[in-house]
Scaffold this active site. Sequence first.
Site, PDB file in Angstrom:
ATOM      1  N   GLY A  67       8.185   1.133  -0.610  1.00 26.90           N
ATOM      2  CA  GLY A  67       7.024   0.363  -0.170  1.00 26.90           C
ATOM      3  C   GLY A  67       5.866   0.307  -1.152  1.00 26.90           C
ATOM      4  O   GLY A  67       4.894  -0.407  -0.933  1.00 26.90           O
ATOM      5  N   GLN A  68       5.966   1.058  -2.257  1.00 24.16           N
ATOM      6  CA  GLN A  68       4.868   1.020  -3.223  1.00 24.16           C
ATOM      7  C   GLN A  68       4.675  -0.403  -3.719  1.00 24.16           C
ATOM      8  O   GLN A  68       5.629  -1.172  -3.789  1.00 24.16           O
ATOM      9  CB  GLN A  68       5.147   1.934  -4.437  1.00 24.16           C
ATOM     10  CG  GLN A  68       5.046   3.405  -4.140  1.00 24.16           C
ATOM     11  CD  GLN A  68       6.386   3.981  -3.736  1.00 24.16           C
ATOM     12  OE1 GLN A  68       7.249   3.253  -3.245  1.00 24.16           O
ATOM     13  NE2 GLN A  68       6.559   5.263  -3.928  1.00 24.16           N
ATOM     14  N   GLU A  69       3.442  -0.686  -4.110  1.00 25.78           N
ATOM     15  CA  GLU A  69       3.105  -2.057  -4.460  1.00 25.78           C
ATOM     16  C   GLU A  69       4.079  -2.655  -5.476  1.00 25.78           C
ATOM     17  O   GLU A  69       4.551  -3.783  -5.316  1.00 25.78           O
ATOM     18  CB  GLU A  69       1.672  -2.122  -4.987  1.00 25.78           C
ATOM     19  CG  GLU A  69       1.071  -3.468  -4.706  1.00 25.78           C
ATOM     20  CD  GLU A  69      -0.403  -3.530  -5.081  1.00 25.78           C
ATOM     21  OE1 GLU A  69      -1.012  -2.462  -5.313  1.00 25.78           O
ATOM     22  OE2 GLU A  69      -0.902  -4.657  -5.152  1.00 25.78           O
ATOM     23  N   LEU A  71       7.071  -1.971  -5.952  1.00 18.84           N
ATOM     24  CA  LEU A  71       8.424  -2.141  -5.398  1.00 18.84           C
ATOM     25  C   LEU A  71       8.487  -3.266  -4.366  1.00 18.84           C
ATOM     26  O   LEU A  71       9.558  -3.789  -4.077  1.00 18.84           O
ATOM     27  CB  LEU A  71       8.897  -0.828  -4.761  1.00 18.84           C
ATOM     28  CG  LEU A  71       9.041   0.362  -5.722  1.00 18.84           C
ATOM     29  CD1 LEU A  71       9.412   1.623  -4.955  1.00 18.84           C
ATOM     30  CD2 LEU A  71      10.081   0.076  -6.793  1.00 18.84           C
ATOM     31  N   GLN A  72       7.321  -3.653  -3.831  1.00 19.93           N
ATOM     32  CA  GLN A  72       7.304  -4.710  -2.811  1.00 19.93           C
ATOM     33  C   GLN A  72       7.855  -6.021  -3.365  1.00 19.93           C
ATOM     34  O   GLN A  72       8.414  -6.827  -2.632  1.00 19.93           O
ATOM     35  CB  GLN A  72       5.884  -4.941  -2.294  1.00 19.93           C
ATOM     36  CG  GLN A  72       5.407  -3.842  -1.358  1.00 19.93           C
ATOM     37  CD  GLN A  72       3.957  -4.026  -0.963  1.00 19.93           C
ATOM     38  OE1 GLN A  72       3.428  -5.136  -0.955  1.00 19.93           O
ATOM     39  NE2 GLN A  72       3.296  -2.917  -0.656  1.00 19.93           N
TER      40      GLN A  72
END
Length: 177
Positions: A67-69, A71-72
């Site tokens: 969910g890290q930015e 990785l989004q």
Amino acid sequence: LFQKDEFFVLILGLDNAGKTTYLEQTKTKFNKGYKGMNLAKITTTVGLNIGKIDLGKTRLNFWDLGGQEELQSLWDKYYAESHAIIYVVDSSDRERIEESKAAFDKMIVNSSLHGVPLMVLANKQDLEGCLSVEDIKHVFNPIPEVVGDRDCKTAGVSALRGDGVCDGINWLAECIK
Ligand code: GDP
């Protein structure tokens, strides 16, 4: 040979929302004899966690995406293959609710997800002072005018304790079939 109907379910949400814990809990509840990780030792998803459960003739394959930015931006690579979305929200983290909503908004309008059933989970309901299910429903507002024509449900859960996990998965499985 016993043929299963296979479906793919995405588990999305910000880092630290509880996605990994939720998936482990789901596997523990639905897979007899599954000895999961120690839930207390789970750390945030980097990359991809996968898991599967069987409900009668239905096999659900889960993809829990980071969910890290940064990785989004990978989320939408999976949309075309998905039959359902589970969006996990940390109800105890008021400071990141808007950030979570922004990621949700971007996801939900993607045309590859058109009509795909959606379950928003107000996670960490075991924590005192957290936002209620009604609060989360109010913010994420999964009504047709906002999220399009699809099956929608907002449910309160505690992934850590396992509360609400079975009901949600059963609901989702019914929608997909
Ligand atoms: P992910 O980054 O979305 O995969 O989140 P994790 O599953 O790694 O969980 C992040 C942190 O939140 C961990 O410390 C979990 O133990 C904790 N956590 C997850 N679900 C719950 C919950 O329902 N209640 C509480 N109190 N903590 C939770």
